[in-house]
Structure formats: C-alpha cells, structure tokens
Motif scaffolding. Sequence first.
Motif, PDB file in Angstrom:
ATOM      1  N   MET A  72      -1.257   5.826   4.706  1.00 60.60           N
ATOM      2  CA  MET A  72      -1.948   7.040   5.167  1.00 60.60           C
ATOM      3  C   MET A  72      -0.594   8.058   5.611  1.00 60.60           C
ATOM      4  N   VAL A  73       0.552   7.590   6.018  1.00 62.15           N
ATOM      5  CA  VAL A  73       1.651   8.278   6.648  1.00 62.15           C
ATOM      6  C   VAL A  73       2.643   8.399   5.915  1.00 62.15           C
ATOM      7  N   ASP A  74       2.692   7.463   4.739  1.00 63.70           N
ATOM      8  CA  ASP A  74       3.862   7.501   3.938  1.00 63.70           C
ATOM      9  C   ASP A  74       3.510   6.811   2.540  1.00 63.70           C
ATOM     10  N   PRO A  75       2.640   7.766   1.724  1.00 64.82           N
ATOM     11  CA  PRO A  75       1.828   7.190   0.627  1.00 64.82           C
ATOM     12  C   PRO A  75       2.763   6.607  -0.719  1.00 64.82           C
ATOM     13  N   LEU A  76       3.887   7.367  -0.955  1.00 68.82           N
ATOM     14  CA  LEU A  76       4.561   7.077  -2.103  1.00 68.82           C
ATOM     15  C   LEU A  76       5.725   5.898  -1.730  1.00 68.82           C
ATOM     16  N   ALA A  77       5.959   5.616  -0.331  1.00 67.21           N
ATOM     17  CA  ALA A  77       7.025   4.593  -0.007  1.00 67.21           C
ATOM     18  C   ALA A  77       6.522   3.337  -0.396  1.00 67.21           C
ATOM     19  N   SER A  78       5.341   2.905  -0.717  1.00 64.91           N
ATOM     20  CA  SER A  78       4.829   1.692  -0.789  1.00 64.91           C
ATOM     21  C   SER A  78       4.165   1.266  -2.122  1.00 64.91           C
ATOM     22  N   VAL A  79       3.539   2.390  -2.402  1.00 64.81           N
ATOM     23  CA  VAL A  79       2.905   2.368  -3.929  1.00 64.81           C
ATOM     24  C   VAL A  79       3.189   3.414  -4.859  1.00 64.81           C
ATOM     25  N   PRO A  80       3.362   3.049  -6.153  1.00 68.22           N
ATOM     26  CA  PRO A  80       3.869   4.151  -6.900  1.00 68.22           C
ATOM     27  C   PRO A  80       3.053   5.453  -7.210  1.00 68.22           C
ATOM     28  N   ALA A  81       1.602   5.156  -7.269  1.00 66.69           N
ATOM     29  CA  ALA A  81       0.651   6.429  -7.197  1.00 66.69           C
ATOM     30  C   ALA A  81      -0.238   6.197  -6.184  1.00 66.69           C
ATOM     31  N   ALA A  82      -0.534   7.109  -5.552  1.00 64.56           N
ATOM     32  CA  ALA A  82      -1.413   7.194  -4.298  1.00 64.56           C
ATOM     33  C   ALA A  82      -2.591   8.253  -4.628  1.00 64.56           C
ATOM     34  N   THR A  83      -3.805   7.935  -4.188  1.00 64.80           N
ATOM     35  CA  THR A  83      -4.986   8.864  -3.999  1.00 64.80           C
ATOM     36  C   THR A  83      -5.550   8.887  -2.975  1.00 64.80           C
ATOM     37  N   VAL A 134      -7.675  -7.015   0.070  1.00 66.92           N
ATOM     38  CA  VAL A 134      -6.625  -7.481   0.946  1.00 66.92           C
ATOM     39  C   VAL A 134      -6.644  -9.150   1.054  1.00 66.92           C
ATOM     40  N   ARG A 135      -7.817  -9.574   1.026  1.00 65.90           N
ATOM     41  CA  ARG A 135      -7.867 -11.183   1.069  1.00 65.90           C
ATOM     42  C   ARG A 135      -7.386 -11.781  -0.142  1.00 65.90           C
ATOM     43  N   ALA A 136      -7.786 -10.961  -1.115  1.00 69.54           N
ATOM     44  CA  ALA A 136      -7.431 -11.669  -2.580  1.00 69.54           C
ATOM     45  C   ALA A 136      -6.039 -11.343  -2.617  1.00 69.54           C
ATOM     46  N   LEU A 137      -5.260 -10.421  -2.442  1.00 66.19           N
ATOM     47  CA  LEU A 137      -4.043 -10.124  -2.731  1.00 66.19           C
ATOM     48  C   LEU A 137      -2.980 -10.719  -1.598  1.00 66.19           C
ATOM     49  N   GLY A 138      -3.670 -11.105  -0.150  1.00 68.89           N
ATOM     50  CA  GLY A 138      -2.827 -11.382   0.949  1.00 68.89           C
ATOM     51  C   GLY A 138      -1.839 -10.424   1.341  1.00 68.89           C
ATOM     52  N   ASP A 139      -2.170  -9.121   1.060  1.00 67.98           N
ATOM     53  CA  ASP A 139      -1.181  -7.934   1.506  1.00 67.98           C
ATOM     54  C   ASP A 139      -1.963  -6.684   1.334  1.00 67.98           C
ATOM     55  N   ALA A 140      -2.101  -5.878   2.367  1.00 64.85           N
ATOM     56  CA  ALA A 140      -2.509  -4.551   2.427  1.00 64.85           C
ATOM     57  C   ALA A 140      -1.807  -3.357   1.771  1.00 64.85           C
ATOM     58  N   ARG A 141      -0.781  -3.507   1.384  1.00 65.06           N
ATOM     59  CA  ARG A 141       0.269  -2.578   0.481  1.00 65.06           C
ATOM     60  C   ARG A 141      -0.179  -2.388  -0.880  1.00 65.06           C
ATOM     61  N   PHE A 142      -1.291  -1.753  -0.983  1.00 60.57           N
ATOM     62  CA  PHE A 142      -1.753  -1.010  -2.324  1.00 60.57           C
ATOM     63  C   PHE A 142      -2.808   0.097  -1.832  1.00 60.57           C
ATOM     64  N   ASN A 143      -3.195   0.719  -2.770  1.00 57.14           N
ATOM     65  CA  ASN A 143      -3.966   1.905  -2.568  1.00 57.14           C
ATOM     66  C   ASN A 143      -4.900   2.074  -3.751  1.00 57.14           C
ATOM     67  N   LEU A 144      -6.147   2.134  -3.433  1.00 57.26           N
ATOM     68  CA  LEU A 144      -7.343   2.489  -4.325  1.00 57.26           C
ATOM     69  C   LEU A 144      -6.825   3.884  -5.035  1.00 57.26           C
ATOM     70  N   THR A 145      -6.522   3.944  -6.407  1.00 57.85           N
ATOM     71  CA  THR A 145      -5.901   5.019  -7.232  1.00 57.85           C
ATOM     72  C   THR A 145      -6.677   5.496  -8.376  1.00 57.85           C
ATOM     73  N   VAL A 146      -7.084   6.698  -8.406  1.00 60.19           N
ATOM     74  CA  VAL A 146      -7.621   7.113  -9.705  1.00 60.19           C
ATOM     75  C   VAL A 146      -6.731   7.387 -10.729  1.00 60.19           C
ATOM     76  N   SER A 147      -6.741   6.808 -11.794  1.00 60.98           N
ATOM     77  CA  SER A 147      -5.839   6.814 -12.820  1.00 60.98           C
ATOM     78  C   SER A 147      -6.499   7.722 -14.016  1.00 60.98           C
ATOM     79  N   ARG A 148      -5.872   8.836 -14.601  1.00 62.00           N
ATOM     80  CA  ARG A 148      -6.431   9.622 -15.486  1.00 62.00           C
ATOM     81  C   ARG A 148      -5.547   9.708 -16.769  1.00 62.00           C
TER      82      ARG A 148
END
Length: 148
Positions: A72-83, A134-148
């Motif tokens: 939420m507070v640093d969207p591009l630091a953890s994921v390459p694309a964020a929506t 989160v449960r499947a990846l074992g990690d919360a460092r992802f984002n639901l992203t719309v890819s166009r």
Amino acid sequence: MNIAVLGTGKVGSTLGTRLTTRGHRVLYGSRTPTGADRLDHRSGDGVAVRVQRRFPRTRVVKTLNTMNFAIMVDPLASVPAATVFVSGDDAAAKTVVTGLLGDLGWPDSGIIDLGGIHTATATEQAGSLYFATVRALGDARFNLTVSR
C-alpha cells in the motif's frame, strides 16, 4: 491535509506513518467496545456501501483493500507492476484520494477508477482470493494486477 485513519493495527499504522512523512496530519480512530457504531448490514452490501448509507453526507472512497499493507505504501518496491482500485460517488473526493495514492508512490497508470461506491463491494470480495493466494504462496508480497 488532515486525514483520519480508521484502525490502529498494521494497516492503519503503516498508512498513517507514511502519510505523515509526506506532510499530512493524521488522526487515528478505533472500534468502540460497545459496538455502538455498527452499520446496517443488508444482504450482499459491502462495508463501504454501508458506511455511505449510514453517513450520506460523507464522501466515502474505498481503495487499498486488495493488497498487503507494505505494498500500500510502497507499491513498486516489492512488485514490478501494481494496480490499485478506487470506488466512490464523489468525483472531488476521488481526486483527493488519487492524489494521496500518488503521495504513497502509486503511478497514475496503476490507478483504476471502478466507478461509484457500489463497485467497492467487488474489491471487498477479493479478500477471499487475496488470503487464499497468501496461503498458496506462503508470502504476502504480491498484488492483484490488471494486465492490459
């Protein structure tokens, strides 16, 4: 700008701290132990819709509820694309919120205005997908992203 953050847990504290570093004044609120602030819960209405109905003169805007608080507070630091999604009935309020998202590091290209407050229910329902991922990846460092 004066900002009220509802909640003092990880999400509220992280958002408040980041907004303070951007020059905003933050006031925190938390739940009342008596439950006096309960909102009318009608079949299928999301929280944002219930808040808007309970407080009709309030300019409710829903955003930042489909990701981990760190993104939420640093969207591009953890994921390459964020929506990030924005829902609300008041255009001026959404403009203010979009500006705050920019203060948090969200690029304009990553902000999608879904429309009125009724669209917030869809993002609120994404919570099940978020926690299953989160449960499947074992990690919360992802984002639901719309890819166009």
